[in-house]
Design a protein around this motif. Structure first.
Motif, PDB file in Angstrom:
ATOM      1  N   ALA A  38       7.441  -1.922   4.618  1.00 12.91           N
ATOM      2  CA  ALA A  38       7.801  -2.992   3.499  1.00 12.91           C
ATOM      3  C   ALA A  38       9.371  -3.121   3.349  1.00 12.91           C
ATOM      4  O   ALA A  38       9.674  -4.138   2.910  1.00 12.91           O
ATOM      5  CB  ALA A  38       7.338  -2.469   2.128  1.00 12.91           C
ATOM      6  N   ASP A  39      10.160  -2.354   4.107  1.00  8.55           N
ATOM      7  CA  ASP A  39      11.658  -2.450   3.964  1.00  8.55           C
ATOM      8  C   ASP A  39      11.921  -3.706   4.928  1.00  8.55           C
ATOM      9  O   ASP A  39      11.562  -3.693   6.197  1.00  8.55           O
ATOM     10  CB  ASP A  39      12.275  -1.345   4.487  1.00  8.55           C
ATOM     11  N   LYS A  40      12.695  -4.970   4.417  1.00  8.65           N
ATOM     12  CA  LYS A  40      12.784  -5.878   5.331  1.00  8.65           C
ATOM     13  C   LYS A  40      13.822  -5.790   6.439  1.00  8.65           C
ATOM     14  O   LYS A  40      13.661  -6.226   7.581  1.00  8.65           O
ATOM     15  CB  LYS A  40      13.493  -6.944   4.550  1.00  8.65           C
ATOM     16  N   GLY A  41      14.527  -4.353   6.191  1.00  7.51           N
ATOM     17  CA  GLY A  41      15.586  -4.127   7.558  1.00  7.51           C
ATOM     18  C   GLY A  41      14.745  -3.770   8.400  1.00  7.51           C
ATOM     19  O   GLY A  41      15.358  -3.611   9.653  1.00  7.51           O
ATOM     20  N   CYS A  42      13.569  -2.813   8.228  1.00  8.89           N
ATOM     21  CA  CYS A  42      12.783  -2.220   9.257  1.00  8.89           C
ATOM     22  C   CYS A  42      11.536  -3.004   9.861  1.00  8.89           C
ATOM     23  O   CYS A  42      11.806  -3.520  11.120  1.00  8.89           O
ATOM     24  CB  CYS A  42      12.424  -0.859   8.809  1.00  8.89           C
ATOM     25  N   GLY A  43      10.747  -3.129   8.884  1.00  6.39           N
ATOM     26  CA  GLY A  43       9.535  -3.938   9.541  1.00  6.39           C
ATOM     27  C   GLY A  43       8.889  -3.219  10.479  1.00  6.39           C
ATOM     28  O   GLY A  43       7.696  -4.242  11.001  1.00  6.39           O
ATOM     29  N   VAL A  44       8.855  -2.062  10.995  1.00  7.80           N
ATOM     30  CA  VAL A  44       8.108  -1.549  12.069  1.00  7.80           C
ATOM     31  C   VAL A  44       6.705  -1.395  11.725  1.00  7.80           C
ATOM     32  O   VAL A  44       6.112  -0.995  10.526  1.00  7.80           O
ATOM     33  CB  VAL A  44       8.836  -0.135  12.409  1.00  7.80           C
ATOM     34  N   LYS A  45       5.740  -1.869  12.747  1.00 10.14           N
ATOM     35  CA  LYS A  45       4.419  -1.660  12.542  1.00 10.14           C
ATOM     36  C   LYS A  45       3.984  -0.106  12.819  1.00 10.14           C
ATOM     37  O   LYS A  45       4.552   0.674  13.690  1.00 10.14           O
ATOM     38  CB  LYS A  45       3.727  -2.298  13.800  1.00 10.14           C
ATOM     39  N   GLN A  46       3.080   0.167  11.876  1.00 11.84           N
ATOM     40  CA  GLN A  46       2.798   1.609  11.721  1.00 11.84           C
ATOM     41  C   GLN A  46       1.675   1.996  12.910  1.00 11.84           C
ATOM     42  O   GLN A  46       0.842   1.301  13.062  1.00 11.84           O
ATOM     43  CB  GLN A  46       2.380   2.025  10.210  1.00 11.84           C
ATOM     44  N   PRO A  47       1.715   3.262  13.206  1.00 13.75           N
ATOM     45  CA  PRO A  47       0.611   3.702  14.323  1.00 13.75           C
ATOM     46  C   PRO A  47      -0.772   3.593  13.595  1.00 13.75           C
ATOM     47  O   PRO A  47      -0.996   3.632  12.389  1.00 13.75           O
ATOM     48  CB  PRO A  47       0.859   5.087  14.501  1.00 13.75           C
ATOM     49  N   ALA A  48      -1.784   3.034  14.346  1.00 13.17           N
ATOM     50  CA  ALA A  48      -3.115   2.939  13.757  1.00 13.17           C
ATOM     51  C   ALA A  48      -3.691   4.138  13.256  1.00 13.17           C
ATOM     52  O   ALA A  48      -4.540   4.164  11.942  1.00 13.17           O
ATOM     53  CB  ALA A  48      -4.007   2.493  14.911  1.00 13.17           C
ATOM     54  N   ALA A  49      -3.445   5.462  13.560  1.00 11.05           N
ATOM     55  CA  ALA A  49      -3.994   6.630  12.950  1.00 11.05           C
ATOM     56  C   ALA A  49      -3.391   6.845  11.638  1.00 11.05           C
ATOM     57  O   ALA A  49      -3.948   7.415  10.696  1.00 11.05           O
ATOM     58  CB  ALA A  49      -3.617   7.749  13.996  1.00 11.05           C
ATOM     59  N   GLU A  50      -1.998   6.543  11.394  1.00 14.36           N
ATOM     60  CA  GLU A  50      -1.341   6.760  10.065  1.00 14.36           C
ATOM     61  C   GLU A  50      -1.997   5.830   9.086  1.00 14.36           C
ATOM     62  O   GLU A  50      -2.374   5.780   7.709  1.00 14.36           O
ATOM     63  CB  GLU A  50       0.080   6.802  10.233  1.00 14.36           C
ATOM     64  N   ALA A  51      -2.009   4.450   9.563  1.00 13.98           N
ATOM     65  CA  ALA A  51      -2.483   3.516   8.730  1.00 13.98           C
ATOM     66  C   ALA A  51      -4.085   3.640   8.305  1.00 13.98           C
ATOM     67  O   ALA A  51      -4.465   3.410   7.230  1.00 13.98           O
ATOM     68  CB  ALA A  51      -2.365   2.041   9.593  1.00 13.98           C
ATOM     69  N   ALA A  52      -4.869   4.233   9.028  1.00 11.15           N
ATOM     70  CA  ALA A  52      -6.259   4.616   8.505  1.00 11.15           C
ATOM     71  C   ALA A  52      -6.264   5.507   7.796  1.00 11.15           C
ATOM     72  O   ALA A  52      -6.994   5.478   6.973  1.00 11.15           O
ATOM     73  CB  ALA A  52      -6.936   4.810  10.098  1.00 11.15           C
ATOM     74  N   GLY A  53      -5.407   6.541   8.061  1.00 11.02           N
ATOM     75  CA  GLY A  53      -5.192   7.512   6.670  1.00 11.02           C
ATOM     76  C   GLY A  53      -4.565   7.120   5.313  1.00 11.02           C
ATOM     77  O   GLY A  53      -5.172   7.807   4.379  1.00 11.02           O
ATOM     78  N   ILE A  54      -3.700   6.221   5.508  1.00  7.90           N
ATOM     79  CA  ILE A  54      -3.532   5.782   4.435  1.00  7.90           C
ATOM     80  C   ILE A  54      -4.361   4.845   3.366  1.00  7.90           C
ATOM     81  O   ILE A  54      -4.746   4.977   2.316  1.00  7.90           O
ATOM     82  CB  ILE A  54      -2.381   4.603   4.567  1.00  7.90           C
ATOM     83  N   ASP A  55      -5.067   4.072   4.179  1.00  6.32           N
ATOM     84  CA  ASP A  55      -6.338   3.123   3.645  1.00  6.32           C
ATOM     85  C   ASP A  55      -7.322   4.071   3.054  1.00  6.32           C
ATOM     86  O   ASP A  55      -7.872   3.639   2.317  1.00  6.32           O
ATOM     87  CB  ASP A  55      -6.788   2.033   4.649  1.00  6.32           C
ATOM     88  N   GLY A  56      -7.663   4.969   3.561  1.00  3.52           N
ATOM     89  CA  GLY A  56      -8.864   5.969   3.491  1.00  3.52           C
ATOM     90  C   GLY A  56      -8.690   6.473   2.174  1.00  3.52           C
ATOM     91  O   GLY A  56      -9.303   6.692   1.088  1.00  3.52           O
TER      92      GLY A  56
ATOM     93  N   ILE B 226       0.776  -1.205  -0.009  1.00  7.29           N
ATOM     94  CA  ILE B 226       0.139  -0.074  -0.054  1.00  7.29           C
ATOM     95  C   ILE B 226       0.928   1.226  -0.054  1.00  7.29           C
ATOM     96  O   ILE B 226       1.933   1.174   0.488  1.00  7.29           O
ATOM     97  CB  ILE B 226      -0.981  -0.037   1.098  1.00  7.29           C
ATOM     98  N   ALA B 227       0.261   2.392  -0.500  1.00  9.33           N
ATOM     99  CA  ALA B 227       1.039   3.713  -0.743  1.00  9.33           C
ATOM    100  C   ALA B 227       1.177   4.161   0.752  1.00  9.33           C
ATOM    101  O   ALA B 227       0.376   4.143   1.454  1.00  9.33           O
ATOM    102  CB  ALA B 227       0.407   4.485  -1.647  1.00  9.33           C
ATOM    103  N   GLY B 228       2.378   4.947   0.882  1.00 11.13           N
ATOM    104  CA  GLY B 228       2.763   5.422   2.288  1.00 11.13           C
ATOM    105  C   GLY B 228       4.304   5.435   2.521  1.00 11.13           C
ATOM    106  O   GLY B 228       5.000   4.724   1.864  1.00 11.13           O
ATOM    107  N   ALA B 229       4.559   6.269   3.444  1.00 15.10           N
ATOM    108  CA  ALA B 229       5.795   6.158   3.944  1.00 15.10           C
ATOM    109  C   ALA B 229       5.920   5.813   5.378  1.00 15.10           C
ATOM    110  O   ALA B 229       5.249   5.994   6.311  1.00 15.10           O
ATOM    111  CB  ALA B 229       6.445   7.436   3.901  1.00 15.10           C
ATOM    112  N   CYS B 230       7.231   4.714   5.789  1.00 12.74           N
ATOM    113  CA  CYS B 230       7.184   4.296   7.099  1.00 12.74           C
ATOM    114  C   CYS B 230       7.720   5.720   8.169  1.00 12.74           C
ATOM    115  O   CYS B 230       8.484   6.477   7.918  1.00 12.74           O
ATOM    116  CB  CYS B 230       8.260   3.397   7.247  1.00 12.74           C
ATOM    117  N   CYS B 231       7.060   5.742   9.293  1.00 11.29           N
ATOM    118  CA  CYS B 231       7.148   6.662  10.221  1.00 11.29           C
ATOM    119  C   CYS B 231       8.581   6.316  10.980  1.00 11.29           C
ATOM    120  O   CYS B 231       8.832   7.469  11.566  1.00 11.29           O
ATOM    121  CB  CYS B 231       5.954   6.559  11.221  1.00 11.29           C
ATOM    122  N   HIS B 232       8.997   5.200  10.725  1.00 13.07           N
ATOM    123  CA  HIS B 232      10.429   5.354  11.545  1.00 13.07           C
ATOM    124  C   HIS B 232      11.538   5.217  10.640  1.00 13.07           C
ATOM    125  O   HIS B 232      12.449   5.916  10.987  1.00 13.07           O
ATOM    126  CB  HIS B 232      10.513   3.669  12.176  1.00 13.07           C
ATOM    127  N   CYS B 233      11.506   4.890   9.390  1.00 15.19           N
ATOM    128  CA  CYS B 233      12.712   4.707   8.468  1.00 15.19           C
ATOM    129  C   CYS B 233      12.504   5.634   7.274  1.00 15.19           C
ATOM    130  O   CYS B 233      13.405   5.926   6.622  1.00 15.19           O
ATOM    131  CB  CYS B 233      13.372   3.411   8.098  1.00 15.19           C
TER     132      CYS B 233
END
Length: 186
Positions: A168-186, A146-153
């Motif tokens: 999606a970076d295999k080196g990072c793999g950090v779970k994104q905060p729910a608020a940002e993830a909801a904004g991406i899907d919408g 899905i389109a978006g940028a990682c909040c960590h890296c």
């Protein structure tokens, strides 16, 4: 006590190489076992043990081939099930269902920055996403991108899993905060 092993022994059938007439030997390779000439490397003859033949599973009497008007059939081949003409090899028609996403939904490949991620199916029927510049770019994902940028890296692509949205970076793999993830899907 009698020796029953002689009763059940299979006769040794030695096949000869059609090129140099030496004995063919059982060998193993990356695609499984095969028969190879015992005269290798002087002779490079090989013979597959399990030829990849296409078999007809069911003839679709009501469906006509658009190229030759013969009946179509469900076939099982080297890469799985498909629909093709029963008049093969005279007619090479195959139903080619491309499950490509619409142009608007395609995402840019974060590795090569030139290709786009498209949904593909492996020869085992599993869905994955890979760059359409393959084999130049070998980027692939097993989860939906899905389109978006990682909040960590800051990686420019995220993936959606059952547990949430991740980098999606295999080196990072950090779970994104729910608020940002909801904004991406919408």
């Amino acid at each position: 006590m009698t020796d029953d092993s002689a009763l059940f022994a299979l006769p040794q059938q030695q096949q000869l190489c059609p090129l140099c007439h030496q004995v063919l030997a059982m060998k193993s390779g990356k695609n499984g076992p095969f028969l190879g000439c015992s005269g290798y490397p002087a002779c490079h003859y090989i013979k597959a043990l399990h030829p990849h033949e296409t078999t007809i599973v069911k003839v679709l009497e009501t469906e006509a081939c658009p190229q030759c008007s013969s009946a179509l059939a469900v076939k099982n081949g080297r890469y799985g099930m498909f629909i093709g003409c029963t008049n093969y090899p005279d007619c090479h028609f195959v139903v080619n269902e491309q499950h490509e996403q619409p142009e608007v939904d395609r995402l840019a490949c974060p590795k090569c920055k030139q290709g786009q991620l498209i949904e593909r199916t492996s020869k085992f029927g599993k869905q994955f996403w890979g760059c359409n510049n393959y084999p130049k770019c070998k980027f692939l994902l097993n989860d939906s991108p899905i389109a978006g940028a990682c909040c960590h890296c800051g990686f420019t692509l995220l993936i959606e899993k059952k547990q949430g949205v991740y980098c999606a970076d295999k080196g990072c793999g950090v779970k994104q905060p729910a608020a940002e993830a909801a904004g991406i899907d919408g």
